[in-house]
Design a protein around this motif. Sequence first.
Motif, PDB file in Angstrom:
ATOM      1  N   HIS A 176       0.831  -1.265  -0.014  1.00 49.34           N
ATOM      2  CA  HIS A 176       0.075   0.073   0.051  1.00 49.34           C
ATOM      3  C   HIS A 176       0.925   1.295  -0.005  1.00 49.34           C
ATOM      4  O   HIS A 176       0.580   2.249  -0.637  1.00 49.34           O
ATOM      5  CB  HIS A 176      -0.920   0.081   1.181  1.00 49.34           C
ATOM      6  CG  HIS A 176      -1.996  -1.162   1.344  1.00 49.34           C
ATOM      7  ND1 HIS A 176      -2.584  -1.466   2.279  1.00 49.34           N
ATOM      8  CD2 HIS A 176      -2.201  -2.078   0.175  1.00 49.34           C
ATOM      9  CE1 HIS A 176      -3.528  -2.475   2.088  1.00 49.34           C
ATOM     10  NE2 HIS A 176      -3.215  -2.901   0.602  1.00 49.34           N
ATOM     11  N   THR A 181      -8.765  -3.157  -2.605  1.00 50.72           N
ATOM     12  CA  THR A 181      -8.166  -4.182  -2.048  1.00 50.72           C
ATOM     13  C   THR A 181      -8.937  -5.333  -1.817  1.00 50.72           C
ATOM     14  O   THR A 181     -10.273  -5.265  -2.179  1.00 50.72           O
ATOM     15  CB  THR A 181      -7.917  -3.826  -0.371  1.00 50.72           C
ATOM     16  OG1 THR A 181      -9.078  -3.635   0.245  1.00 50.72           O
ATOM     17  CG2 THR A 181      -7.204  -2.609  -0.353  1.00 50.72           C
ATOM     18  N   CYS A 188      -4.384  -6.163  -4.251  1.00 54.47           N
ATOM     19  CA  CYS A 188      -4.762  -4.948  -4.965  1.00 54.47           C
ATOM     20  C   CYS A 188      -5.134  -5.009  -6.305  1.00 54.47           C
ATOM     21  O   CYS A 188      -4.377  -5.366  -7.166  1.00 54.47           O
ATOM     22  CB  CYS A 188      -3.415  -4.056  -4.538  1.00 54.47           C
ATOM     23  SG  CYS A 188      -3.102  -3.585  -3.108  1.00 54.47           S
TER      24      CYS A 188
END
Length: 254
Positions: free
Chosen positions: A145, A157, A172
């Motif tokens: 992230h 996510t 992701c």
Amino acid sequence: MQYEEYKRLYNELNTAADVERLSSQYDERMLDSLFTQKTTREVKKRFYMVKNASGKMLKEWNKGKSIMELSRKYNFPPILTAMFIFQEDGASKKEFWAYIRDPTLLESEETADEVREAVKNDIVYSPAANDRQRDRGIWGEGLLHEWLDGQGITYRTENDLRGTEFTKTPDCLLDKPVIYEGHKIFWVESKASFGDNTEFRFNARKQLVPYTQLFGPGLVVYWVGCLDDLECPKDVYVCDISVMEKKLERIEDE
């Protein structure tokens, strides 16, 4: 990591003491991950063979051999050795894991001390080991992230995608594809395990190839390390923690 170095290291990692000994030369997260992978693979191969000796182990334990002595004799993780003995002695799986979490539940202080020793010496199946594995996963996802957020790349996510029409979801899924080292990618998967051939083939079959079929090409990051010469399926790209130094390119809207 070159295969020759990996193979030498893999062969040296046989006990928890080896992890500690090698931690002055290698990253501790990587050693812990690789030792865990090796141990669980060996357990899978030998589980039923050792389980079939449960009756014999219980007799030996009742005659005075400790759990750790039996663990070394049968070359099996201490907690799993204790599990076979306790279950053979009538304990349920639920009761056994309650003893592992809290040895004071046992009536015998001597047995409680043996359980504490087994837990202390088992860095794969103990509650602390489970916590480390979970924390390593959180650490890896945090880095992912940070890498994407730092470049202003937006994404959804796994939690965001839960309940959607997708049967499998990466860590992701990018809102828009980007260019990674000359390749267009649509998703990034975070792995806190060591990417050797066995681990990568399993991940590719179970997750990575299905992601390419659902979303297109993507990247998997093995944060604690991976082999340099992994044979990647089409549209799957691999990197280690060095990805943090790499820049993604946006694709101009056509």
